[in-house]
Design a protein around this motif. Structure first.
Motif, PDB file in Angstrom:
ATOM      1  N   THR A1043       0.857  -1.189   0.000  1.00  0.00           N
ATOM      2  CA  THR A1043       0.000   0.000   0.000  1.00  0.00           C
ATOM      3  C   THR A1043       0.892   1.238   0.000  1.00  0.00           C
ATOM      4  O   THR A1043       1.878   1.300   0.749  1.00  0.00           O
ATOM      5  N   VAL A1044       0.544   2.228  -0.822  1.00  0.00           N
ATOM      6  CA  VAL A1044       1.341   3.474  -0.849  1.00  0.00           C
ATOM      7  C   VAL A1044       1.182   4.195   0.483  1.00  0.00           C
ATOM      8  O   VAL A1044       0.058   4.470   0.920  1.00  0.00           O
ATOM      9  N   SER A1067      11.674   6.934 -11.559  1.00  0.00           N
ATOM     10  CA  SER A1067      11.991   6.364 -12.878  1.00  0.00           C
ATOM     11  C   SER A1067      11.397   4.967 -13.049  1.00  0.00           C
ATOM     12  O   SER A1067      11.490   4.384 -14.121  1.00  0.00           O
ATOM     13  N   ARG A1068      10.864   4.387 -11.971  1.00  0.00           N
ATOM     14  CA  ARG A1068      10.365   3.019 -12.020  1.00  0.00           C
ATOM     15  C   ARG A1068       8.842   2.975 -11.955  1.00  0.00           C
ATOM     16  O   ARG A1068       8.265   2.046 -11.420  1.00  0.00           O
ATOM     17  N   ILE A1069       8.178   4.015 -12.427  1.00  0.00           N
ATOM     18  CA  ILE A1069       6.712   4.043 -12.352  1.00  0.00           C
ATOM     19  C   ILE A1069       6.098   3.863 -13.730  1.00  0.00           C
ATOM     20  O   ILE A1069       5.192   3.072 -13.929  1.00  0.00           O
ATOM     21  N   TYR A1081       3.340  11.601  -8.720  1.00  0.00           N
ATOM     22  CA  TYR A1081       2.020  12.077  -8.331  1.00  0.00           C
ATOM     23  C   TYR A1081       0.890  11.321  -9.035  1.00  0.00           C
ATOM     24  O   TYR A1081      -0.284  11.614  -8.832  1.00  0.00           O
ATOM     25  N   THR A1082       1.260  10.309  -9.868  1.00  0.00           N
ATOM     26  CA  THR A1082       0.191   9.477 -10.441  1.00  0.00           C
ATOM     27  C   THR A1082      -0.307   8.487  -9.392  1.00  0.00           C
ATOM     28  O   THR A1082      -1.353   7.871  -9.542  1.00  0.00           O
ATOM     29  N   LEU A1083       0.478   8.288  -8.333  1.00  0.00           N
ATOM     30  CA  LEU A1083       0.068   7.397  -7.243  1.00  0.00           C
ATOM     31  C   LEU A1083      -0.473   8.221  -6.094  1.00  0.00           C
ATOM     32  O   LEU A1083       0.000   9.322  -5.832  1.00  0.00           O
ATOM     33  N   LYS A1084      -1.435   7.672  -5.390  1.00  0.00           N
ATOM     34  CA  LYS A1084      -2.012   8.375  -4.239  1.00  0.00           C
ATOM     35  C   LYS A1084      -1.785   7.550  -2.982  1.00  0.00           C
ATOM     36  O   LYS A1084      -1.736   6.305  -3.044  1.00  0.00           O
ATOM     37  N   ALA A1085      -1.659   8.224  -1.846  1.00  0.00           N
ATOM     38  CA  ALA A1085      -1.472   7.515  -0.580  1.00  0.00           C
ATOM     39  C   ALA A1085      -2.675   6.600  -0.340  1.00  0.00           C
ATOM     40  O   ALA A1085      -3.819   6.996  -0.548  1.00  0.00           O
TER      41      ALA A1085
END
Length: 1841
Positions: A1043-1044, A1067-1069, A1081-1085
């Motif tokens: 989980t982020v 670089s690994r997203i 910022y494409t991922l959210k907590a």
């Protein structure tokens, strides 16, 4: 001087025959008293002038030889006598007197009663009535400083102290007493006073009895306007008047005060001046009789002689006067008895009505380090040349301290002295200086030097009822009011003070203009250290200062401060207890400390309080006795040695040893050390007399110097890691400072140089802050990071978090602190050891940790701790504490009195305690092991002190010290984090040998549980959330889900399971990263992710670990969620076996493009830090960030953290740990490319050095800075400026650049004023070129045309004047001066370019100004050509004859080519081959020279070959300088050969021809139809017709052509003031021009200001209409429309406004809007106007709009009003113009069938007939005639019936 003296004897001998005219002595004696032949007595009196008694007959004995020596000394006060007439200049004006500057540095005063009779009568009347008279004006209203006046000495009084004061009068009755009515003649220049104001003019009192002088109003109008002192002359006003007409034998005279007439007035023989009535201020034509070393003897008005002393020779020509030269001179003084006349040749006095040059304010009081003696006169003093080349003089008394110490030898010509300017003599235009040491060193010289709040020394010189007068210096006196004589009111001040007493006072108020100085002697104010409150603006709330009560009433107290600032202390703020009657508690004059509560500066309201928020401790009374030497000033950061004088509660009072202990300073206790514990210890240990070396000066404000011993602060200052002012602060800086104050909301930190900032509570610590006081104490050393700055409020926000402020290496930092602590401890021990007597402290120093002692138990306490005593340290209570358990008793049970062995753990000198341990494991002796540095050991905590803890190493058994804090800011730990005694920790040994304190030094090792907040390295990814590494079983390639937890700019933290966290790098997203996006910022907590393990990261170092590393299982997993990596194989790059950054970086090739992610911009190193992959970092240097200069100026704003950017690899850095990248590609610095660079050096007159991307440097020459050369080409460039550059060449590693717009922007087609000259082929003969002066050499002036090309200008081509001194050229042609030159010749082979600067070649003014009075080349040439003396004599006679031309005549001839000084602020407008522009340039230059030298009109020197105009060029003969080789072409020599062949007769003819040419030219110049060509011409024209707006507008246009906008504005303003108020239209024209000017060249704001003024002064409607037109013409339609709307509201009843708006709308094509407007107009306007308005609208429609609609309007109107013949007529006219023949005929047919009056019908028939004759056929003409006949017949038949 020498050369001059050498010439005199020759001059004297040659002149003997002409001097033979002097009559013999006998005759001379007979004529002594004869009024008409006073010239003879004159010379003799000249020689007698300094022999006090006038021995009238001594002349008999004076031989002719003696006659040659003329001793001309300046005027001295001794030579003045009653009745002497002088010209003076008003220096100061007060209500009761005028201070007058007199010649030769003297000054006198005119009392108010000596102005004029009329004024004195009015004064007496006012005094008698006891009330102010309306028409009595004060002196400051009528006189202004700088005005020249004629005065007469009424008395020279001597004061008791030996000073003489000169009393003067300017009353015309006294000044003009030598004149009588019969002597008056027209043209005379007199001074008079307005005695009464009449209807048609003024009665003027000229002091001549029996004469009535009248000044008509029209002759005074211009003067009144120019002077701007009201609309009328005032009674008592002094005027310079010219007599215009004399009637009735002088009983009635008519005067004029027109400035032009005054300025041109010249005293002539026709005016019958005699020695008895000659007046000062008259301008005469004089002829030089004799030139002496110290002056000149002149003859004037045919028979009189006078003298000019050295101070009154024209400074421009001082060396160039020749006998028989004719010039203008002005009379300065006339002695009443000896009739000695003194004159001046200074330019300022040669035009009556002018005023002398003033001294700039900043020069007054200036100290000149080196002034050179120019001359010395025994009776007078010395003349000096100051550093700026101006002359100054010092009187004898100012040359030395007193008569005895005066050494004449020190004042030989050329000697250098230090002096100070103490005054300025307006009449000599010279500074007055003093060499007296006490004056040069004086703190105050004039009232302007004294500032409010200054403490001054003075002498009591008078006691008056109002107070005591104190003399501060010779010219400055002050008053101490009675209330301020002491802290209490003195009833008998004479008992306390005597005249002559020295007193120390403080300035309460100083008003230099009124020479008013108010002082106080109140001790509490004089000695106050609190800030001075001298203006309401300074009164900031919270300010505490001293003030004195001026009145106490029931509502409170009024307290006054400096400069009359006063405020109210309301009743409730008087005291903490209530005060019922303030007037009984407080009394006038009491001094109190007050605090400002509130201030409103605009209303001058101030609210105060006596209740101070914090009561400061009573100041130590002895402090006042401290000697604070004002002269010694210490720079902040200066290191000094000091000696302790006294210990105080707050610190140590010390004296600085460098100054023999005379300067006092204070070291506050908190500044004794960086460590709080050591500060207390040092204060405790130091005694009076101890010397402390190397202490730094921290501040020198206020009364004392503050010093500091904080080593962190000292090293910060020495390494320049400091900010000196607010402007230097930048966010991100790390600064060393100290806590100034701890508040509940945060901590204030102060830095050296006085900058302070606030660390708010949230930024104080990495831990949660409950109470700020737990974290920091006042005075503590801290390292702060600047977060943000507020420029407006000058506030700085700081961050004190260890994670932000630490360098990253916590072990090194904490060890440095420990090391510094023990270093200081060693100093303290050495200090105690040096003390001779055995003290307790010294005994304690001998005890060290690890020492064994035999002790006796004294007491066992309940908590298990015990007290011991021992014989080893006599008299000491050795206290041993057991912290909580009985840990250190080693589980022994002890009883009081028992003897035991113990080991010393720590000695606290401050509390005199020794901490010991009885534990066996410590007492047990062990074999010493060899310890190595950086080895790790387990250790047990044995004792915890304030700054460190003592631990025992388990294996070695030795004691070591470990630091408690890891950083200066690491001050707080929770209880759970604190070390506990007995705890086992891991320690890394840093020093393997024991120190002076017998302990090893170590730091807590890597195995420690997270005791300190981990400090992050700048180069690693932050993983704050991670705690100690968790052992895991993950291996490479494992797929995990998590989980982020948090999202950071460059990485995302993921929780894999409850205990394990991993990290995903930016670089690994994504596989394809869009440039400019933020992948993290494409991922959210809280989001669920599936990732693959690609590596691990070491917890402590955060180094990237390959999977094979032994510690991998204890690392933080590095994950990837890139789709390609989850599905495919793990990339090989991640699986490298060796952890070598070098190999990884080697995989990148130069030129490869990579995608990287912004980490941050490092403002210290000036590079952008980026991350390419989790383990590869990169840096982008500043200049490789962009080609856009805006981005480079503020790089930190352009790049956001985490942003993806594309970069090109350029290599690796020196340490091989980072990639070097570029965002602009790989820069090729080839010829022709455009790049960016930063200025790193500015070389005057040469150019710039610029650093380019990639680190190479290039050069820019001054010729490549701009397309238009400028006077100061490098002015715009400063080091650090970012510029775009064009690479001109790159050869042999040398890069040449250009900043020209034409190179950088070739498409812009901007005008290139100065074309690039690359080689000699670009230069053509006859071309005009611009360039910069390179150097002046004996062979000519070298002139830079480009980087590689130089041209030479021979001296005869530099200026038309012959110059002997080359220094003159250097003065007027300094290196780097911008000039225009003409190419005379180009020699391609030898690359020689010959240039000329002559005005006739360039069209520019001459380089050397005409005012230097230099001989012209052509004149000199003719003289040289003349073979024998006869010819030379003849030539002289001719010249004389020409010089004899009446000068007034010459003044009226403006010359075509006017020579004026080379102008420094040349506008830089260059003109090529455009004649008319040439003239304007010339005239502009003329104007400038006029401005520079007020009133200087160049004299006409008509010498041989002088050319008046370009037409006479044929006769302008070039001359070779004798010293130079003749390298000219043959053509140049040709005219000379011709000249030699000419016979005498031919020469004579040629001269006559030239004379005729000149006459023609003069006539042309006087031609009234001649167009004005210069500002002077315009000035003359507007003087002659001041009300002609057309002239004023031409004058404005003249300035606008030269783009002199300001001057054009000034002309408009002048015009508005000058044009008579009755000439409304003329004034309006000027207003409209000014509106136009502002519209074109000004801003909207300036335009509106002018418009508002114009509306006030003119008919508003007209101004509105004009502005609408201006807007419409300049296509500002929006503004025009807004203005029309305003007009429709304001002038709705005005028909013209509606019509004007309609025409505007139609021109815009808005026909619909026009139709609506017509409806509105008809509603707004009265009914009677309707028909007219409709017809006008219809006409406008025909012209600009829809003709059909227009016809409809006409038709509807005519159907309603068929009998309006005027409308019919208009309709016809328009239709004839626009309509078809059929339509026109229809209208005519309708009209002739109307029933109108016969007269009107006749008119229409006639129109119809004319139309048909013009456009119709014979038939149609006949038809009209028939219709007319029918009409007549019907009418007649009706008449018959």
């Amino acid at each position: 001087m020498a050369s001059m003296e050498e010439n005199f004897p020759r001059g004297g001998i040659q002149k003997k025959p002409t001097e033979g005219k002097t009559p013999n002595p006998k005759l001379e004696r007979d004529n002594l008293f004869d009024v008409h032949h006073e010239q003879q007595s004159q010379k003799r009196k000249r020689r007698q002038k300094d022999q006090g008694k006038q021995k009238k007959f001594k002349a008999d004995k004076i031989t002719t030889a003696k006659d040659n020596v003329v001793n001309i000394e300046p005027l001295t006060i001794e030579a003045l006598c009653e009745g002497m007439l002088l010209l003076g200049c008003i220096k100061e004006v007060s209500d009761y007197e005028l201070v007058i500057s007199l010649p030769n540095g003297l000054s006198g005063f005119v009392p108010v009663t000596q102005i004029s009779d009329a004024y004195s009568k009015m004064l007496s009347k006012q005094v008698a009535q006891g009330e102010l008279l309306e028409d009595l004006n004060s002196l400051p209203d009528m006189y202004s400083p700088g005005t020249l006046v004629r005065c007469i000495v009424t008395s020279v009084e001597k004061s008791p102290d030996g000073r003489r004061s000169i009393k003067l009068s300017i009353d015309p009755k006294k000044v003009n007493k030598g004149l009588n009515a019969s002597a008056l003649a027209s043209g005379m220049l007199l001074s008079g006073f307005v005695s009464s104001v009449e209807d048609h003019g003024y009665l003027i009192d000229i002091g001549v009895s029996g004469t009535h002088a009248f000044l008509p109003r029209q002759k005074a109008q211009n003067y009144i306007k120019a002077v701007k002192r009201g609309s009328d002359l005032k009674i008592g006003q002094n005027l310079n008047c010219v007599i215009v007409e004399v009637k009735n034998e002088g009983r009635v005279v008519r005067l004029s005060i027109e400035r032009s007439e005054i300025a041109a007035s010249l005293a002539t023989e026709r005016q019958n001046w005699t020695l008895s009535n000659l007046l000062p201020g008259l301008v005469v034509k004089a002829r030089v009789q004799k030139v002496a070393p110290l002056g000149i003897k002149l003859s004037f008005l045919s028979s009189f002689t006078g003298i000019v002393d050295f101070m009154h020779m024209d400074p421009e020509k001082s060396m160039n006067y020749a006998p028989d030269q004719v010039m203008k001179a002005c009379i300065l003084s006339i002695h009443p008895t000896s009739k000695m006349v003194r004159l001046t040749l200074r330019q300022a006095f040669l035009h009556p009505g002018g005023s002398p040059n003033q001294l700039s304010n900043d020069r007054m009081g200036a100290v000149v380090e080196e002034s050179t003696v120019k001359a010395f006169y025994k009776q007078f003093g010395g003349v000096f040349e100051l550093d700026d080349g101006t002359l100054a003089f010092a009187r004898l008394k100012h040359l030395s301290k007193n008569r005895k110490s005066f050494k004449p030898g020190a004042f030989k010509t050329g000697c250098k002295h230090k002096c100070r300017i103490i005054d300025y003599s307006l009449m000599d235009e010279m500074c007055i200086v003093s060499l007296k040491y006490q004056i040069i060193e004086a703190r105050f010289l004039q009232y302007q030097d004294i500032h409010t709040g200054d403490v001054v020394q003075g002498k009591v010189f008078a006691l008056k009822p109002i107070g005591m007068q104190v003399k501060v210096t010779d010219g400055i006196k002050g008053l101490v009011p009675s209330m301020h004589l002491a802290d209490v009111i003195l009833k008998q001040p004479e008992k306390k003070y005597n005249i002559g007493d020295e007193v120390r006072c403080r300035v309460l108020e100083c008003n230099p203009a009124g020479k008013k100085l108010i002082l106080t002697l109140k001790k509490s104010l004089v000695q106050s250290k609190l800030p001075v409150l001298s203006s309401y603006e300074d009164a900031k709330p919270g300010l505490i200062t001293h003030g004195f009560v001026v009145c106490a009433r029931e509502f409170g107290c009024i307290v006054k401060f400096y400069n009359d600032v006063k405020g109210l202390v309301p009743k409730n703020e008087l005291s903490s207890e209530p005060v019922s009657c303030p007037d009984k508690v407080f009394h006038e004059g009491q001094v109190f400390k007050v605090m400002v509560l509130k201030c409103e500066p605009q209303q001058e309201r101030l609210l105060l309080s006596f209740r101070l928020s914090s009561k400061p401790a009573l100041e130590d009374k002895k402090e006042c006795t401290l000697k604070k030497n004002q002269e010694v000033k210490y720079q902040i950061g200066e290191m000094v040695d000091v000696k302790v004088l006294k210990k105080k509660d707050n610190g140590l009072e010390v004296s600085i040893l460098e100054d023999e202990g005379s300067v006092m300073a204070l070291i506050p206790t908190v500044h004794l050390s960086d460590f709080v514990a050591n500060c207390k210890l040092l204060w405790h240990c130091l005694q009076e007399g101890d010397v402390l070396p190397r202490v730094m000066c921290l501040s020198d404000k206020g009364e004392r110097i503050i010093l500091s011993r904080k080593s962190a602060v000292i090293s910060a200052v020495q390494d320049e890691q400091v900010v000196r002012s607010f402007s230097e602060i930048q966010p991100g800086m790390l600064l060393a400072g100290y806590v100034r104050n701890v508040m509940p909301f945060g901590v204030f930190v102060e830095f050296p140089f006085g900058v302070t900032g606030l660390a708010p509570k949230v930024s104080m610590s990495d831990k949660f802050v409950t109470d700020t006081k737990d974290h920091f104490v006042v005075g503590q050393t801290v390292i702060a990071k600047v977060m943000s700055i507020d420029d407006e409020k000058q506030r700085v926000l700081l961050n004190l978090k260890v994670s932000e402020c630490s360098s990253g290496d916590s072990a090194a930092e904490s060890f440095a602190l420990l090391n510094q602590y023990f270093k200081e401890m060693k100093e303290i021990r050495n200090l105690l050891r040096r003390r001779g007597e055995p003290s307790m402290a010294q005994g304690l120093c001998e005890l060290v940790p690890g020492k064994e002692l035999q002790l006796v138990v004294q007491d066992v306490k309940e908590d298990g701790s015990a007290l011991f005593s021992g014989s080893c340290v006599t008299g000491l209570t050795v206290k041993k504490t057991v912290p909580a358990t009985r840990y250190h008793l080693g589980d022994k049970s002890i009883v009081p009195g028992e003897k035991t062995k113990a080991l010393v753990l720590h000695v606290d000198v401050l509390t005199s305690k020794v901490y010991v341990s009885l534990r066996e494991d410590l007492l047990k002796r062990r074999a010493k092991q060899r310890l190595t540095e950086d080895s790790q050991h387990s250790a047990i905590v044995q004792h915890i002190a304030e700054e460190f803890a003592i631990v025992s190493l388990l294996e070695a058994g030795q004691l070591a010290a470990i630091p408690i804090a890891s950083h200066f800011n690491d001050t707080f730990r929770f209880d759970s984090e604190k070390l506990k005694v007995g705890q086992t920790i891991s320690a890394t040994l840093k020093v393997a040998k024991v120190n002076d304190y017998k302990v090893l030094l170590a730091v807590q090792g890597p195995a420690k549980k997270n005791v300190f907040v981990r400090v992050r390295n700048e180069s690693e990814t932050a993983l704050e959330e991670m705690v100690a590494a968790v052992k895991h079983s993950l291996s490479l390639g494992d797929i995990v889900t998590g989980t982020v937890k948090s999202v950071k700019p460059t990485h995302v933290t993921v929780v894999i399971d409850d205990r394990l966290t991993g990290s995903i790098h930016a670089s690994r997203i994504l596989d394809e990263v869009p440039i400019g996006s933020f992948p993290t910022y494409t991922l959210k907590a809280g989001e669920k992710v599936t990732a693959r393990v690609i590596g691990g990261r070491d917890v402590n170092t955060h180094r990237y670990l390959p999977i094979t590393h032994p510690h991998f299982t204890q690392s933080i997993p590095e994950l990837s969620i890139r789709p390609s990596e989850i599905e495919g194989k793990v990339t090989a790059m991640m699986n490298l076996k060796e952890d070598s950054a070098l190999k990884k970086l080697g995989l990148y090739n130069v030129g490869q493009t990579v995608i990287c992610f912004v980490k941050k911009y490092n403002i210290f190193k000036n590079w952008l830090e980026v991350e390419v992959t989790p383990d590869i970092r990169g840096r982008v240097p500043h200049l490789l960030l962009s080609l856009n200069t805006k981005v480079l100026k503020h790089p930190e704003k352009s790049f956001k953290n985490g942003q993806a950017i594309s970069a090109t690899v350029t290599g690796t850095d020196v340490t091989k740990t980072n990639l070097c990248l570029s965002l602009t590609g790989i820069q090729s610095l080839e010829q022709g490319t455009i790049t960016v660079g930063m200025v790193i050096k500015v070389t005057p007159h040469i150019g710039l050095t610029i650093v380019l991307p990639g680190g190479k440097t290039g050069k820019v020459s001054i010729f490549h800075l701009n397309d238009t050369y400028m006077e100061n080409p490098l002015g715009d460039f400063k080091v650090g400026k970012i510029v775009r550059c064009y690479i001109l060449s790159n050869e042999n590693g040398k890069i040449q650049l250009s900043l020209r717009q034409s190179r950088l922007n070739p498409k812009s087609n901007s005008k290139v004023e100065d074309v690039e000259i690359t080689c000699i082929k670009d230069v053509k003969k006859g071309q005009l070129v611009r360039g910069y002066v390179k150097s002046v050499t004996p062979s000519g002036v070298f002139f830079g045309l480009s980087t590689s090309l130089l041209g030479r200008i021979l001296f005869q081509n530099v200026s038309p004047y012959f110059v002997q001194k080359h220094s003159l050229y250097e003065k007027y042609l300094p290196e780097g001066k911008l000039l225009t030159a003409k190419v005379l010749g180009v020699n391609g082979k030898e690359e020689h370019i010959e240039l000329s600067l002559l005005p006739e070649d360039t069209g520019m003014p001459s380089i050397l100004p005409e005012s230097l009075g230099l001989p012209r080349y052509d004149a000199g040439e003719e003289k040289r050509e003349a073979d024998n003396r006869g010819k030379r004599e003849e030539l002289k006679v001719k010249t004389k004859r020409r010089r004899g031309n009446s000068e007034s005549e010459q003044a009226a001839k403006p010359k075509k080519r006017k020579i004026c000084p080379a102008d420094e602020n040349d506008s830089g407008i260059e003109v090529y081959y455009r004649e008319e522009d040439d003239d304007q340039e010339e005239e502009a230059a003329k104007k400038k020279s006029k401005i520079r030298k007020a009133g200087e009109a160049p004299r006409l020197q008509v010498s041989m070959g002088f050319t008046w105009d370009e037409d006479l060029n044929a006769m302008d003969i070039p001359v070779l300088n004798q010293k130079e080789e003749s390298s000219e072409s043959e053509e140049e020599e040709d005219p000379q050969l011709k000249l030699k062949k000419q016979t005498k007769k031919e020469k004579e003819l040629e001269k006559q021809k030239k004379e005729k040419e000149l006459c023609k030219l003069e006539a042309a110049l006087m031609d009234p139809s001649r167009q004005p060509q210069s500002a002077d011409d315009f000035d003359r024209l507007v003087l002659s017709s001041p009300n002609s707006s057309i002239l004023w507008l031409q004058y404005m246009a003249f300035h606008l052509q030269a783009t002199e906008i300001e001057k054009a504005r000034a002309v408009a303003e002048r015009a508005l003031k000058t044009i008579c108020f009755r000439e409304e239209q003329e004034k309006l024209n000027v207003w409209v021009a000014l509106l136009n000017l502002e519209n074109m060249y000004g801003t909207e704001e300036t335009l509106m200001k002018v418009f508002e003024r114009a509306v006030q002064y003119n008919e508003p409607l007209k101004v509105f209409q004009h502005l609408c037109d201006i807007y419409a013409n300049s296509e500002k339609y929006k503004q025009a429309e807004e203005l029309y709307h305003t007009m429709l509201k304001r002038f709705r009843q005005e028909k013209s406004v509606w019509l004007k708006y309609a025409s505007f709308l139609l021109k815009q094509g808005q026909t619909e809007a026009t139709h609506r407007l017509l409806e509105r107009a008809l509603k707004a306007l009265p009914t009677k106007e309707h028909v007219d308005v409709i017809s006008r609208f219809a006409q406008l429609e025909f012209r600009f709009g829809d003709p059909e609609h227009a016809k409809a309007l006409f038709e509807s109107t005519l159907s309603s009003y068929p009998k309006r013949t005027d409308i019919w007529s208009i309709y016809m006219d328009i239709m004839i113009k626009h309509g078809s023949q059929k339509e026109v005929r229809d209208i005519f047919e309708r009209v002739i069938h109307l029933s109108l009056a016969p007269k009107k019908m006749k008119f229409f028939f006639k129109r119809y007939l004319d139309y048909e004759k013009k456009f119709g056929t014979k038939e149609s003409v006949l038809a009209v005639k028939r219709a007319a006949l029918e009409y007549v017949e019907t009418k007649s038949s009706l008449a018959d019936t």
